[in-house]
Design a protein around this motif. Structure first.
Motif, short mmCIF file in Angstrom:
data_model
loop_
_atom_site.label_atom_id
_atom_site.label_comp_id
_atom_site.label_asym_id
_atom_site.label_seq_id
_atom_site.Cartn_x
_atom_site.Cartn_y
_atom_site.Cartn_z
N ARG A 188 -7.99 -13.60 -1.09
CA ARG A 188 -9.35 -13.15 -1.38
C ARG A 188 -10.14 -12.95 -0.10
O ARG A 188 -10.87 -11.96 0.04
N LEU A 189 -10.03 -13.88 0.85
CA LEU A 189 -10.72 -13.71 2.12
C LEU A 189 -10.17 -12.50 2.87
O LEU A 189 -10.94 -11.70 3.44
N GLN A 190 -8.86 -12.37 2.88
CA GLN A 190 -8.23 -11.23 3.54
C GLN A 190 -8.77 -9.91 2.98
O GLN A 190 -9.20 -9.03 3.73
N GLN A 191 -8.78 -9.80 1.67
CA GLN A 191 -9.24 -8.56 1.03
C GLN A 191 -10.73 -8.33 1.25
O GLN A 191 -11.18 -7.21 1.47
N GLY A 192 -11.50 -9.44 1.24
CA GLY A 192 -12.93 -9.30 1.44
C GLY A 192 -13.28 -8.84 2.83
O GLY A 192 -14.19 -8.00 3.02
N LEU A 193 -12.59 -9.35 3.83
CA LEU A 193 -12.88 -8.95 5.21
C LEU A 193 -12.52 -7.48 5.44
O LEU A 193 -13.24 -6.77 6.16
N ILE A 194 -11.45 -7.03 4.84
CA ILE A 194 -11.08 -5.62 4.97
C ILE A 194 -12.06 -4.74 4.21
O ILE A 194 -12.52 -3.71 4.72
N ALA A 195 -12.42 -5.16 3.00
CA ALA A 195 -13.37 -4.37 2.20
C ALA A 195 -14.73 -4.28 2.90
O ALA A 195 -15.41 -3.25 2.83
#
Length: 365
Positions: A188-195
């Motif tokens: 979730r953190l990974q996806q949020g930082l990219i988004a």
């Protein structure tokens, strides 16, 4: 392991020959892993996976030598330093990803000229990897302090032992991470930082410890590049022992400390500021009392003792740390060289010779 190096001309200025040096090194040794980097005056090597630290040292020494030969053939010196002592205007490598990074992150990307050392340690699963990341965080600043090798920049002493750490910390995803607890929280953190745009892709998740985007490993990214391969290997051995110890804690049901990110950053700042010359904070600690740096390293060794013994790494790591304690960190030796002979003496100290780069980097100026 991955190690990044600078390319420097005979007059001490940057040599923008990264692509040519990588091409020539790869042509001479197709089995070697040589890569260009964000800046034209940088190059990188990647070791083969190794279970024995002695074979890792041999591999790093061979790859360094081959890269030094290629650099010399292209009119450059291969320099092992986390920052360049004087250079101010590095040029970005002609690469579409790097162009986008520079366009997006502006001065943070334009001024980056830092060389680190990344240690990959295999894990059995992403679940184990995240459990390891949660548990190793309080110990990682000690690896920064031991490897500290970037006190000089823009023609002056920064006052830091690892100024590379300060510069690298300007990326929006760099630094320690909060307690994840499971892979889903990590993703979730990974996806949020990219988004959010703070990272363009998985490769720009610049956490102090992360799941590798390409290998089944935890990648520890806190160390400066080291002048001597033996010291690099000793620090890699400590990193592997930390990962193994954390995995055992997870399997036995021992909970991580869950320290706040702000306090993890405070630990990292102390390590970057003073390296092994000051007081640090070792391991999970409710009181966060700074203690002499080498006392903290003794605590780290005690923490990972069983893993070091079981992996057969204790003798190599102990010998490397003893050498480091006797001769000083890269940061201390850079300062000593500068006091004795200026910036030219610093670059001479850090230049890896084509004949035997590891021996060259060991000799004090």
């Amino acid at each position: 392991m991955e190690e990044e190096f600078l390319l420097v001309r005979a007059d001490g200025e940057l040599a923008d020959e990264g692509d040519a040096v990588v091409r020539d090194a790869a042509a001479a040794d197709e089995s070697g892993q040589f890569e260009h980097e964000l800046k034209r005056a940088q190059v990188e090597i990647g070791s083969a996976p190794a279970s024995d630290l002695r074979s890792l040292t041999a591999d790093l020494t061979r790859l360094r030598r081959e890269l030094a030969v290629a650099a010399a053939d292209d009119g450059a010196r291969l320099v092992a330093s986390g920052t360049h002592p004087t250079a101010r205007h590095p040029r970005t490598t002609a690469d579409e990803r790097y162009r986008r990074m520079t366009e997006t992150f502006g001065m943070v990307a334009r001024q980056q000229l830092t060389c680190g050392m990344h240690v990959h340690v295999s894990v059995e699963s992403p679940e184990e990897g995240v459990a390891v990341i949660d548990r190793v965080q309080p110990w990682l600043p000690l690896l920064t302090a031991l490897s500290s090798n970037s006190p000089l920049r823009h023609g002056e002493d920064t006052g830091y032992a690892s100024y590379r750490s300060v510069l690298w910390g300007q990326w929006p995803t760099a630094g320690p991470t909060p307690l994840f607890g499971d892979v889903a929280a990590y993703r979730r953190l990974q996806q949020g930082l990219i988004a959010s745009g703070a990272a363009m892709d998985d490769g720009m998740l610049y956490f102090d410890a992360r799941l590798s985007a390409h290998y089944p490993t935890v990648e520890i990214r806190v160390a400066d590049v080291c002048p001597a391969a033996r010291i690099a290997t000793a620090i890699a051995g400590l990193a592997r022992a930390l990962v193994e110890t954390a995995a055992r804690e997870w399997r036995s049901g021992e909970a991580p400390s869950g320290e706040r990110v702000e306090l993890l950053r405070a630990r990292a700042w102390r390590a970057a500021r003073w390296g092994m010359a000051g007081e640090l904070i070792a391991g999970p600690s409710a009181r966060l009392e700074p203690r002499p740096a080498w006392h903290c390293v003794d605590e780290l060794l005690e923490h990972v003792r069983d893993a070091l013994d079981d992996l057969g790494d204790a003798a190599t790591v102990t010998a490397g740390l003893a050498e480091l304690r006797a001769e000083g960190t890269g940061a201390q030796r850079q300062r000593d060289a500068y006091a004795a002979g200026g910036f030219g003496a610093v670059l001479d100290l850090l230049t890896l010779a084509a004949a035997d780069p590891d021996d060259q980097a060991r000799n004090p100026v």
